[in-house]
Motif scaffolding. Structure first.
Motif, short mmCIF file in Angstrom:
data_model
loop_
_atom_site.label_atom_id
_atom_site.label_comp_id
_atom_site.label_asym_id
_atom_site.label_seq_id
_atom_site.Cartn_x
_atom_site.Cartn_y
_atom_site.Cartn_z
N PRO A 1 0.83 -1.20 0.00
CA PRO A 1 0.00 0.00 0.00
C PRO A 1 0.87 1.25 0.00
O PRO A 1 2.09 1.18 0.12
CB PRO A 1 -0.80 -0.13 1.29
N ILE B 1 -0.23 4.83 6.23
CA ILE B 1 -0.35 3.79 5.23
C ILE B 1 -1.80 3.75 4.76
O ILE B 1 -2.71 3.57 5.56
CB ILE B 1 0.07 2.44 5.82
N ARG C 1 -4.30 1.75 3.03
CA ARG C 1 -4.50 0.38 2.56
C ARG C 1 -5.76 0.27 1.72
O ARG C 1 -6.72 1.01 1.93
CB ARG C 1 -4.68 -0.55 3.76
N SER D 1 -8.61 -1.62 1.80
CA SER D 1 -9.24 -2.52 2.76
C SER D 1 -10.34 -3.33 2.08
O SER D 1 -11.03 -2.84 1.19
CB SER D 1 -9.83 -1.70 3.90
N ARG D 2 -10.48 -4.58 2.48
CA ARG D 2 -11.53 -5.40 1.92
C ARG D 2 -12.89 -5.05 2.49
O ARG D 2 -13.91 -5.38 1.92
CB ARG D 2 -11.27 -6.88 2.22
N THR D 3 -12.90 -4.41 3.64
CA THR D 3 -14.18 -4.07 4.25
C THR D 3 -14.55 -2.61 3.99
O THR D 3 -15.66 -2.32 3.58
CB THR D 3 -14.13 -4.31 5.76
N ALA D 4 -13.62 -1.70 4.21
CA ALA D 4 -13.96 -0.28 4.12
C ALA D 4 -13.62 0.32 2.76
O ALA D 4 -13.92 1.47 2.51
CB ALA D 4 -13.24 0.49 5.21
N GLY D 5 -12.99 -0.44 1.87
CA GLY D 5 -12.61 0.10 0.58
C GLY D 5 -11.25 0.76 0.63
O GLY D 5 -10.37 0.46 -0.14
N ARG D 6 -11.13 1.68 1.58
CA ARG D 6 -9.83 2.34 1.76
C ARG D 6 -9.71 2.64 3.23
O ARG D 6 -10.65 3.11 3.85
CB ARG D 6 -9.82 3.64 0.95
#
Lengths: 83, 390
Positions: free
Chosen positions: A14, A61, A63, A65-70
């Motif tokens: 990331p 950083i 990232r 994220s798989r849950t929040a998108g970013r």
């Protein structure tokens, strides 16, 4: 070849950014924590080498994220302990 | 929806994806300010409900959520992943491997993606694979032992060299250098003839046949082309492009090979990823490997649990195992460590070092019989006695 590898280009790495002192102060105030309570990253971490930054700096950083998108995470640069 | 509303959505304390979804679903709609306010309030309160509450024991929930489905996994699965016939450890052994943060997985493998110029042409993809696959010298020609003159003769096959795009001179140079550096065998002399495509190895010790055979063995197996750790490369076509799958992993050296797409190439060796690409890439690798191992077995575990585990493992800047040499072994509290494994040693060491247990964690408090600091146990009420008389 030749030029050092830019790890930030890799899809698994990331975005790393060095935070300014004011940003760090805001961050610590928002979470009511001290600097040492942040997760760590070693000063010779390949991503830190590319971004620059010294021991004591905080990296932001961003990232995927798989849950929040970013999502944003923060790590304090520390020296790698000698084994 | 107008731009003013969009700005208001952006300024909300909501996750990025929620904001984007909200914007997308409202984009074409014609709504009044009043309706917009109501929608925002609803979204916000729904979001608040999904958040984890303070003092919730997320670690225990994560442990159970991964542990219970783990019991249903096949104990021993060695699988041939698809048609490529590359052996990959899957199932429970692989999950244990990930959590233990082993330096080297039992079956390291890589998926090497290629740059556009190489990815769509089978022959060019094959060329890259030769640069990567470790090829010993005996694949390039005949090796004979000349007992009379105490020599090992190598006669290179030019057709093979041309097909594999490697010059005879390169082989001659690499063979003698690699035997010295990688195989630590130095008592020999080399003479190479580029025109005849032959190499002659002469051992310094002219008396011993054993030595000669030893040299021949080194000559036969020395890797002259490719990367030492990568034993096999399989070229496979996936979604229109050629991808190289390997047995063995060496990210650093593979990144140096021409034609390799550095940004997409990945390995299943988590600690190697953390070393080469950094701790954040290591975290991503743990999440991805654990999730794909579970999903491959048809087990659905929420990413959040795995993310929590990966975050814990990567907390201190390097990948730590979950176990006595990592997270569990480095806890602050003596009692908590003693409760996990090797109880007596921990208590003894703590006694010698005059350690103090602050009783902040869960385990310690269970041991001494106090309320644990979770949920309602973490909240303390303090009443100030003011104006009691009036």
């Amino acid at each position: 070849m030749g030029a050092p590898l830019d790890v930030l280009k890799h899809e698994m790495v990331p975005d790393h950014q060095i935070m300014s002192e004011e940003e760090v102060a805001d961050l610590l105030a928002a979470y009511h924590i001290s600097l040492e309570q942040l997760p760590k990253i070693y000063h010779d971490d390949p991503a830190v080498k590319v971004t620059g930054g010294d021991v004591g700096n905080v990296v932001r950083i961003t990232r995927d994220s798989r849950t929040a998108g970013r999502a944003e995470a923060y790590r304090l640069i520390v020296k790698r302990p000698k084994k | 929806m107008n731009s003013d509303m969009e700005q208001r959505i952006d300024s909300l304390d909501l996750p990025y994806r929620t904001r984007e979804d909200l914007k997308a679903s409202l984009a074409e709609k014609d709504i009044t300010d009043e309706q917009f306010d109501q929608i925002l309030a609803m979204v916000f309160s729904e979001y608040q409900k999904t958040r984890i509450e303070p003092c919730e024991a997320v670690g225990v929930v994560a442990a159970q959520s991964i542990g219970e489905p783990g019991t249903q996994m096949t104990m021993r699965t060695f699988h041939y992943a698809g048609v490529a016939e590359i052996n990959v450890t899957l199932g429970l052994p692989r999950l244990i491997e990930i959590m233990d943060a082993r330096r080297e997985p039992s079956t390291p493998t890589m998926a090497i993606h290629l740059l556009d110029d190489w990815a769509f042409n089978r022959d060019r993809a094959r060329e890259v694979s030769w640069q990567i696959e470790a090829a010993p010298l005996h694949e390039f020609g005949d090796i004979t032992i000349d007992m009379e003159n105490m020599q090992v003769l190598v006669l290179l096959n030019k057709a093979v060299c041309d097909r594999r795009k490697i010059g005879v001179d390169v082989i001659i140079e690499a063979a003698s250098r690699k035997i010295r550096e990688k195989r630590h065998f130095r008592d020999f002399e080399v003479e190479g003839d580029v025109k005849k495509a032959s190499i002659t190895f002469t051992p310094k010790n002219q008396e011993s046949y054993q030595n000669l055979f030893q040299l021949a063995e080194h000559v036969r197996n020395v890797i002259v082309q490719g990367i030492d750790d990568i034993e096999r490369v399989v070229v496979r076509k996936e979604g229109g492009e050629y991808i190289l799958y390997t047995e063995g992993s060496n990210l650093k050296d593979v990144f140096e090979v021409e034609g390799v797409d550095i940004s997409r190439t990945r390995s299943n060796n988590i600690s190697e990823i953390a070393d080469v690409l950094g701790i954040e890439a290591g975290r991503n690798a743990i999440i991805q490997e654990a999730l794909s191992t579970l999903n491959e077995q048809g087990i659905g575990v929420d990413v959040r649990h795995i993310m929590l585990v990966a975050d814990m493992m990567c907390m201190d800047g390097e990948v730590k195992q979950i176990g006595r040499h990592g997270i569990a072994g480095e806890k602050e509290s003596v009692l908590s460590r003693a409760a996990f494994e090797v109880t007596v040693n921990h208590l003894l060491d703590a006694a010698i070092a005059n350690e103090v247990d602050e009783l902040n964690g869960v385990t310690e408090n269970v041991i001494v019989g106090q309320p644990i600091q979770l949920g309602t146990g973490d909240v303390k009420l303090i009443a100030k006695p003011i104006n009691l008389k009036t």
